[in-house]
Design a protein around this motif. Structure first.
Motif, short mmCIF file in Angstrom:
data_model
loop_
_atom_site.label_atom_id
_atom_site.label_comp_id
_atom_site.label_asym_id
_atom_site.label_seq_id
_atom_site.Cartn_x
_atom_site.Cartn_y
_atom_site.Cartn_z
N HIS A 93 36.11 79.44 26.71
CA HIS A 93 35.62 78.42 27.65
C HIS A 93 36.74 77.92 28.57
O HIS A 93 36.76 76.75 28.94
N ILE A 94 37.63 78.81 28.95
CA ILE A 94 38.72 78.42 29.85
C ILE A 94 38.18 77.81 31.14
O ILE A 94 38.72 76.82 31.65
N SER A 95 37.09 78.38 31.64
CA SER A 95 36.56 77.92 32.93
C SER A 95 36.01 76.50 32.86
O SER A 95 35.76 75.88 33.90
N ALA A 96 35.81 75.97 31.63
CA ALA A 96 35.24 74.63 31.49
C ALA A 96 36.28 73.53 31.57
O ALA A 96 35.92 72.35 31.61
N ARG A 97 37.56 73.90 31.62
CA ARG A 97 38.60 72.89 31.53
C ARG A 97 38.50 71.83 32.63
O ARG A 97 38.61 70.64 32.38
N LYS A 98 38.28 72.28 33.87
CA LYS A 98 38.21 71.31 34.97
C LYS A 98 37.04 70.35 34.80
O LYS A 98 37.18 69.13 35.06
N ALA A 99 35.90 70.84 34.34
CA ALA A 99 34.75 69.96 34.15
C ALA A 99 35.03 68.92 33.07
O ALA A 99 34.65 67.75 33.21
N VAL A 100 35.68 69.32 32.00
CA VAL A 100 36.03 68.38 30.94
C VAL A 100 37.05 67.38 31.45
O VAL A 100 36.95 66.17 31.19
N PHE A 101 38.05 67.87 32.18
CA PHE A 101 39.06 66.99 32.79
C PHE A 101 38.38 65.95 33.68
O PHE A 101 38.66 64.74 33.58
N ASP A 102 37.48 66.41 34.55
CA ASP A 102 36.80 65.51 35.49
C ASP A 102 35.93 64.49 34.75
O ASP A 102 35.84 63.32 35.16
N ALA A 103 35.29 64.92 33.66
CA ALA A 103 34.44 64.00 32.90
C ALA A 103 35.27 62.89 32.27
O ALA A 103 34.88 61.72 32.28
N LEU A 104 36.42 63.25 31.73
CA LEU A 104 37.30 62.24 31.16
C LEU A 104 37.82 61.29 32.24
O LEU A 104 37.83 60.06 32.06
N ARG A 105 38.25 61.85 33.35
CA ARG A 105 38.76 61.00 34.44
C ARG A 105 37.65 60.08 34.97
O ARG A 105 37.90 58.92 35.30
N SER A 106 36.42 60.59 35.05
CA SER A 106 35.31 59.77 35.54
C SER A 106 35.02 58.60 34.60
O SER A 106 34.49 57.57 35.03
N ALA A 107 35.39 58.77 33.34
CA ALA A 107 35.22 57.70 32.35
C ALA A 107 36.47 56.82 32.24
O ALA A 107 36.63 56.08 31.27
N ASN A 108 37.34 56.92 33.23
CA ASN A 108 38.58 56.12 33.27
C ASN A 108 39.54 56.46 32.13
O ASN A 108 40.26 55.59 31.63
N ILE A 109 39.53 57.71 31.73
CA ILE A 109 40.46 58.20 30.72
C ILE A 109 41.46 59.12 31.42
O ILE A 109 41.08 60.15 31.97
N GLY A 110 42.70 58.72 31.40
CA GLY A 110 43.72 59.40 32.20
C GLY A 110 44.27 60.66 31.56
O GLY A 110 45.48 60.79 31.35
N THR A 111 43.39 61.60 31.22
CA THR A 111 43.86 62.88 30.72
C THR A 111 44.77 63.54 31.75
O THR A 111 44.70 63.25 32.95
N GLN A 112 45.64 64.42 31.28
CA GLN A 112 46.57 65.11 32.18
C GLN A 112 46.82 66.51 31.62
O GLN A 112 46.43 66.82 30.48
#
Length: 407
Positions: free
Chosen positions: A325-344
């Motif tokens: 699921h490498i291609s899913a990384r950006k979607a997961v990143f964006d979902a966390l950021r949208s929830a105000n979670i500063g993943t990096q």
């Protein structure tokens, strides 16, 4: 109660917090503020006694003989290269999984840079791959002059193996422990420099302790310390045994082309105050690490590995998504950021940066580091992160993974 039910209940108790949760941040107390204010009210804002006190305190803490405090870990890495005599004729090897400063420090000296792929478990420079690369380099007479192992996320590299290789192949070692103050390797503090020439710490705000900005180089070699100190102070000396004349106490001489890499008294005061809390800070990080391990263990992701021969300072909490699921990384990143979670993402492989691609590197050169990069996300980990915030992070992550079919 099964673990799955317990996990579900914890998720239900997660506090939906609209405040931003960064991946890392400083923890500043009233004592820290008072220490800085006291320095502001003193006679010295720079070039006073506090910097030397901070240097000695860190050296004592980790068991090194000499310490040189500077304005950043990048500066400390540059000074370390200069002290070891790195020039345009030399070769320096480091990890591709690091911040660019680990490689740039050698480029500042004009040296060529190469990389050694990482261990798939620790994400550190792999000692076995280093041994293989050294054997090939010996055949082509292209051995490195310096190797810079990076203690990624606060976990020490296999320094005994790297040190043994240095004895066999004749290279010097700079430990980039920017993430690693307070970490242990084989029962001793990282930074004691017993298995390296120089070790570097960072005191950036997201690191284990902070001096706002700042770094430090530690060594057990007096001449290396003296060299770094002189270069950090414009190449100037006032030492009587180095001056060509002594007309008066005002006199100084520039003996080399140096830099203004000095740490201020304000930074040192903050660093000293923070150093007193180092062990408590790391203990808190280990508690948070343990809670994440409990909450995340049923998810189809790879959690950070901890080697038996070290105790990480836990600067980062990197997870890996499945290779499928490498291609899913950006979607997961964006979902966390949208929830105000500063993943990096830590880090984009250095050899893939345009600057280094112009030097001849390309995607595919270091496949383990590249695979790690494509799958990793760093979850929040810092002193002051609450269990409720961790539950919230895991709840959002669990939902984001499920949305991408990762469950």
């Amino acid at each position: 109660m099964t673990h799955i039910k317990k996990h579900a209940e914890l998720m239900n108790t997660a506090v939906i917090n609209t405040d931003f949760i960064p991946y890392g941040r400083q923890s500043i107390s009233k004592e820290d503020i008072a220490a800085v204010v006291k320095t502001l009210q003193s006679d010295f804002l720079t070039q006073g006694p506090c910097v030397a006190e901070f240097e000695q305190a860190v050296a004592n803490k980790v068991g090194a003989q000499y310490a040189v405090a500077v304005n950043s870990a990048t500066s400390a890495l540059h000074l370390a290269c200069l002290a070891l005599g790195v020039t345009a004729d030399d070769r320096v090897w480091t990890s591709p999984n690091t911040f660019i400063a680990s490689a740039n420090c050698a480029r500042y000296c004009g040296a060529s840079v190469d990389f050694v792929d990482i261990d798939p478990h620790t994400y550190n420079l792999c000692a076995n791959k280093l041994a293989d690369k050294l054997a090939l380099a010996k055949l082509s007479n292209t051995l490195p002059n310096v190797v810079i192992p990076v203690h990624f996320a606060g976990q020490s590299c296999d320094m005994l193996a790297i040190h043994q290789l240095s004895q066999e192949y004749g290279f010097r070692i700079i430990e980039d422990a920017s993430h690693g103050i307070g970490a242990l390797y084989q029962g001793d503090y990282v930074g004691n420099s017993h298995l390296s020439d120089i070790c570097v710490f960072s005191f950036h705000p997201v690191k284990i302790i902070t001096s706002a900005e700042g770094g430090m180089a530690l060594t057990n070699h007096e001449q290396l310390a003296k060299h770094m100190r002189t270069h950090a102070h414009q190449g100037i000396t006032k030492s009587p045994d180095e001056l060509t004349q002594t007309p008066g106490d005002w006199y100084y001489e520039q003996h080399t082309l140096g830099f203004n890499y000095r740490m201020t008294e304000l930074q040192a005061a903050l660093g000293l105050s923070q150093l007193a809390k180092l062990d408590d800070f790391i203990a808190q990080r280990h508690q948070q690490f343990a809670l994440y391990a409990e909450l995340l263990r049923d998810l189809p992701i790879t959690l950070p590995y901890q080697s038996n021969d070290s105790r990480s300072s836990l600067h980062l909490y990197p997870i890996l998504l499945p290779q499928s699921h490498i291609s899913a990384r950006k979607a997961v990143f964006d979902a966390l950021r949208s929830a105000n979670i500063g993943t990096q993402v830590h880090y984009i492989p250095v050899h893939t940066q345009p600057y280094f691609q112009a030097l001849g590197f390309t995607w595919g050169d270091f496949p383990v580091a590249e695979d790690y990069y494509h799958r990793t996300l760093s979850l929040p980990l810092f002193v002051g992160l609450t269990p409720a915030q961790q539950y919230h992070v895991v709840a959002v992550l669990t939902h984001a993974l499920a949305e991408q079919g990762i469950k």
